[in-house]
Design a protein around this motif. Sequence first.
Motif, short mmCIF file in Angstrom:
data_model
loop_
_atom_site.label_atom_id
_atom_site.label_comp_id
_atom_site.label_asym_id
_atom_site.label_seq_id
_atom_site.Cartn_x
_atom_site.Cartn_y
_atom_site.Cartn_z
N UNK A 1 0.84 -1.21 0.00
CA UNK A 1 0.00 0.00 0.00
C UNK A 1 0.87 1.26 0.00
N UNK A 2 1.95 1.24 0.77
CA UNK A 2 2.88 2.37 0.78
C UNK A 2 3.49 2.58 -0.60
N UNK A 3 3.83 1.48 -1.27
CA UNK A 3 4.38 1.60 -2.62
C UNK A 3 3.36 2.20 -3.58
N UNK A 4 2.10 1.83 -3.42
CA UNK A 4 1.05 2.42 -4.25
C UNK A 4 0.99 3.94 -4.04
N UNK A 5 1.05 4.35 -2.80
CA UNK A 5 1.01 5.78 -2.51
C UNK A 5 2.24 6.50 -3.05
N UNK A 6 3.40 5.91 -2.85
CA UNK A 6 4.65 6.48 -3.35
C UNK A 6 4.62 6.59 -4.87
N UNK A 7 3.99 5.64 -5.54
CA UNK A 7 3.92 5.64 -7.00
C UNK A 7 3.12 6.81 -7.54
N UNK A 8 2.22 7.37 -6.73
CA UNK A 8 1.46 8.53 -7.19
C UNK A 8 2.36 9.76 -7.31
N UNK A 9 3.53 9.72 -6.68
CA UNK A 9 4.45 10.86 -6.69
C UNK A 9 5.70 10.60 -7.54
N UNK A 10 5.92 9.34 -7.92
CA UNK A 10 7.15 9.00 -8.65
C UNK A 10 6.80 8.23 -9.91
N UNK A 11 6.90 8.89 -11.07
CA UNK A 11 6.50 8.25 -12.34
C UNK A 11 7.23 6.93 -12.62
N UNK A 12 8.52 6.83 -12.29
CA UNK A 12 9.25 5.60 -12.57
C UNK A 12 8.72 4.44 -11.73
N UNK A 13 8.36 4.71 -10.49
CA UNK A 13 7.78 3.67 -9.64
C UNK A 13 6.36 3.35 -10.12
N UNK A 14 5.64 4.36 -10.56
CA UNK A 14 4.28 4.15 -11.08
C UNK A 14 4.31 3.17 -12.25
N UNK A 15 5.25 3.35 -13.15
CA UNK A 15 5.35 2.46 -14.31
C UNK A 15 5.70 1.04 -13.85
N UNK A 16 6.62 0.91 -12.92
CA UNK A 16 7.03 -0.41 -12.42
C UNK A 16 5.87 -1.09 -11.69
N UNK A 17 5.16 -0.34 -10.86
CA UNK A 17 4.04 -0.89 -10.10
C UNK A 17 2.90 -1.28 -11.03
N UNK A 18 2.66 -0.48 -12.06
CA UNK A 18 1.62 -0.82 -13.04
C UNK A 18 1.95 -2.14 -13.73
N UNK A 19 3.20 -2.33 -14.14
CA UNK A 19 3.61 -3.60 -14.75
C UNK A 19 3.42 -4.75 -13.77
N UNK A 20 3.81 -4.53 -12.53
CA UNK A 20 3.72 -5.55 -11.49
C UNK A 20 2.26 -5.99 -11.28
N UNK A 21 1.36 -5.01 -11.08
CA UNK A 21 -0.03 -5.34 -10.83
C UNK A 21 -0.74 -5.88 -12.07
N UNK A 22 -0.36 -5.41 -13.25
CA UNK A 22 -0.93 -5.95 -14.48
C UNK A 22 -0.59 -7.43 -14.60
N UNK A 23 0.66 -7.77 -14.33
CA UNK A 23 1.07 -9.18 -14.40
C UNK A 23 0.31 -10.00 -13.36
N UNK A 24 0.12 -9.45 -12.16
CA UNK A 24 -0.61 -10.17 -11.11
C UNK A 24 -2.06 -10.40 -11.52
N UNK A 25 -2.71 -9.36 -12.03
CA UNK A 25 -4.11 -9.49 -12.42
C UNK A 25 -4.25 -10.48 -13.58
N UNK A 26 -3.37 -10.37 -14.56
CA UNK A 26 -3.43 -11.31 -15.68
C UNK A 26 -3.24 -12.75 -15.21
N UNK A 27 -2.31 -12.95 -14.26
CA UNK A 27 -2.08 -14.30 -13.73
C UNK A 27 -3.32 -14.81 -12.98
N UNK A 28 -3.98 -13.92 -12.24
CA UNK A 28 -5.19 -14.31 -11.51
C UNK A 28 -6.31 -14.69 -12.47
N UNK A 29 -6.46 -13.92 -13.53
CA UNK A 29 -7.50 -14.21 -14.53
C UNK A 29 -7.21 -15.57 -15.17
N UNK A 30 -5.96 -15.78 -15.57
CA UNK A 30 -5.59 -17.06 -16.21
C UNK A 30 -5.80 -18.22 -15.26
#
Length: 194
Positions: free
Chosen positions: A107-136
């Motif tokens: 949750x802290x990383x999510x909040x930090x990502x709202x202020x840091x574009x590079x972390x936002x991109x990394x977190x988006x990739x991370x959660x996208x992979x997690x959601x895709x894995x859950x769907x599969x």
Amino acid sequence: MRQNPARRAALLDGAIEVLAREGSRGLTLRAVDARAGVPKGTTTNYFANRAELLAQVMTRIQERLTPGETQIADTMREKPSAELVATLLKQLLGRMRADRSSWLALMELRLEATRRPELHAELTRFFTAQLDANISFHLDGGLPGDRTGVILMYLAMVGLIVDDLTVPDLLAPHSVDKLIDELARRLTGTGPDA
């Protein structure tokens, strides 16, 4: 960079604890050294900078929160049903409760990502992979429901977990198990309001 895997894991675990207890602003390489109980400067030997540390923290959180293959295999022996989906969701909540620090750090990383574009991109990739894995996992496992239902379960469980771990008294008057049962029934198309 040093390659001692046990030391690296201890440093990442220390970073997770710092994030969970002090937030992202409290996460310094020195704070990680102190939390991990290692000599000052050790974290710097393993991670070039804070950004690299944060990226690897996400992977470590995933390792800590992912169920063992045996647990999943045992659970998936049951016939695909809304009840099995509910069991999987309850196990998910149980893992989050058992490792509260990992979830709070995320949750802290999510909040930090709202202020840091590079972390936002990394977190988006991370959660996208997690959601895709859950769907599969859901669809490949023959569980009832469709892709949209899985996404809705994901969204509902994120909200439930956030409230359960941060303001548990909010849900205290309700049976969380019964809420999860109903969530699974409705979102798999097997409930009375499906």
